[in-house]
Design a protein around this motif. Structure first.
Motif, PDB file in Angstrom:
ATOM      1  N   ALA A  28       0.769  -1.186  -0.003  1.00 49.39           N
ATOM      2  CA  ALA A  28      -0.259   0.032  -0.017  1.00 49.39           C
ATOM      3  C   ALA A  28       0.760   1.215  -0.153  1.00 49.39           C
ATOM      4  CB  ALA A  28      -0.988  -0.101   1.152  1.00 49.39           C
ATOM      5  N   THR A  29       2.132   1.285   0.930  1.00 46.88           N
ATOM      6  CA  THR A  29       2.742   2.430   0.823  1.00 46.88           C
ATOM      7  C   THR A  29       3.545   2.565  -0.516  1.00 46.88           C
ATOM      8  OG1 THR A  29       2.977   2.060   3.146  1.00 46.88           O
ATOM      9  CG2 THR A  29       4.765   3.150   2.116  1.00 46.88           C
ATOM     10  N   HIS A  35       2.636   6.062  -7.406  1.00 48.56           N
ATOM     11  CA  HIS A  35       1.731   6.691  -8.264  1.00 48.56           C
ATOM     12  C   HIS A  35       1.833   8.147  -8.142  1.00 48.56           C
ATOM     13  CE1 HIS A  35      -1.956   6.398 -10.417  1.00 48.56           C
ATOM     14  NE2 HIS A  35      -2.501   7.243  -9.522  1.00 48.56           N
ATOM     15  N   HIS A  36       2.193   8.662  -7.288  1.00 49.42           N
ATOM     16  CA  HIS A  36       2.125  10.253  -7.166  1.00 49.42           C
ATOM     17  C   HIS A  36       3.358  10.648  -7.404  1.00 49.42           C
ATOM     18  CE1 HIS A  36      -2.002  10.410  -5.686  1.00 49.42           C
ATOM     19  NE2 HIS A  36      -1.750   9.456  -5.028  1.00 49.42           N
ATOM     20  N   ALA A  37       4.508   9.881  -7.798  1.00 43.77           N
ATOM     21  CA  ALA A  37       5.713  10.384  -8.015  1.00 43.77           C
ATOM     22  C   ALA A  37       5.979  10.669  -9.532  1.00 43.77           C
ATOM     23  CB  ALA A  37       6.814   9.064  -7.675  1.00 43.77           C
ATOM     24  N   ASP A  38       4.943  10.145 -10.465  1.00 43.45           N
ATOM     25  CA  ASP A  38       5.484  10.220 -11.914  1.00 43.45           C
ATOM     26  C   ASP A  38       4.162  10.264 -12.575  1.00 43.45           C
ATOM     27  OD1 ASP A  38       6.058   9.469 -14.677  1.00 43.45           O
ATOM     28  OD2 ASP A  38       7.968   8.414 -13.749  1.00 43.45           O
ATOM     29  N   TRP A  43      -2.119   3.842 -13.386  1.00 45.51           N
ATOM     30  CA  TRP A  43      -2.760   2.666 -12.594  1.00 45.51           C
ATOM     31  C   TRP A  43      -1.493   2.254 -11.955  1.00 45.51           C
ATOM     32  CZ3 TRP A  43      -2.461  -1.883 -10.989  1.00 45.51           C
ATOM     33  CH2 TRP A  43      -3.631  -2.551  -9.897  1.00 45.51           C
ATOM     34  N   THR A  44      -1.383   2.266 -10.682  1.00 50.96           N
ATOM     35  CA  THR A  44      -0.115   1.561  -9.904  1.00 50.96           C
ATOM     36  C   THR A  44      -0.661   0.594  -8.755  1.00 50.96           C
ATOM     37  OG1 THR A  44       0.878   3.719 -10.510  1.00 50.96           O
ATOM     38  CG2 THR A  44       1.972   2.344  -8.796  1.00 50.96           C
ATOM     39  N   GLY A  45      -0.282  -0.436  -8.721  1.00 47.65           N
ATOM     40  CA  GLY A  45      -0.607  -1.525  -7.657  1.00 47.65           C
ATOM     41  C   GLY A  45      -0.111  -2.595  -7.837  1.00 47.65           C
ATOM     42  N   PRO A  59      -3.078  -3.771  -3.054  1.00 47.08           N
ATOM     43  CA  PRO A  59      -3.203  -2.379  -2.748  1.00 47.08           C
ATOM     44  C   PRO A  59      -2.835  -1.634  -4.215  1.00 47.08           C
ATOM     45  CG  PRO A  59      -2.235  -3.222  -0.965  1.00 47.08           C
ATOM     46  CD  PRO A  59      -2.184  -4.230  -1.681  1.00 47.08           C
ATOM     47  N   TYR A  60      -3.672  -0.648  -4.398  1.00 45.50           N
ATOM     48  CA  TYR A  60      -3.248  -0.028  -5.825  1.00 45.50           C
ATOM     49  C   TYR A  60      -3.720   1.584  -5.690  1.00 45.50           C
ATOM     50  CZ  TYR A  60      -8.458  -0.609  -6.828  1.00 45.50           C
ATOM     51  OH  TYR A  60      -9.566  -0.459  -6.920  1.00 45.50           O
TER      52      TYR A  60
END
Length: 152
Positions: A28-29, A35-38, A43-45, A59-60
């Motif tokens: 999750a972390t 996801h918020h870095a690029d 969709w990142t998970g 987690p995604y």
């Protein structure tokens, strides 16, 4: 937002995950931070191994993902089945691609293993841009996965 700064995200993840040993908390972390870095990451998970030859959504960040993916299907299944990074420039050209989101144009999927080599899941990152990912992304993401999950 520029492409991901792997050395910086490594420092952030080290600080956030220090001492944590729970797979889901770590997933999750990491999903959130990546996801918020690029801005290429649509969709990142994670998909977790929950039964023999079966992945289930973990987690995604992003829109809804597929709930279950057998090892025999799609890009995620290929990464789980082969233990190799799947770098897909055009998902439409990938045999057996599972269209969880119609906006996905390219994808990178990496196996996630514990320190003893046990496969616990895959990291799946989708982009709405064609050919969004590079070998440098594969190497940077693999290093982050080893850093976070290799100690388990």
């Amino acid at each position: 937002m520029a492409d991901i700064d792997y050395p910086e995200i490594s420092k952030v993840l080290a600080a956030l995950t220090e001492g944590e040993r729970d797979d889901v908390a770590l997933m999750a972390t990491m999903a959130c931070e990546l996801h918020h870095a690029d801005d290429r990451f649509d969709w990142t998970g994670f998909y977790r191994v929950t039964a023999p030859e079966m992945l289930k959504i973990g987690p995604y960040q992003g829109g809804h993902g597929c709930l279950s993916i057998p090892f025999s299907r799609g890009v995620c299944g290929a990464a789980a089945r082969t233990g190799e990074v799947q770098l897909v420039e055009d998902v439409e050209a990938f045999p057996g691609h599972i269209a969880c989101a119609t906006s996905t144009r390219s994808e990178i999927v990496l196996p996630v293993c514990r320190g003893d080599g046990t496969l616990i899941g895959v990291l799946d990152i989708d982009s709405d841009r064609p050919a969004a990912f590079t070998q440098a992304d594969a190497e940077g993401l693999a290093a982050l996965l080893a850093q976070v999950f290799g100690r388990l």
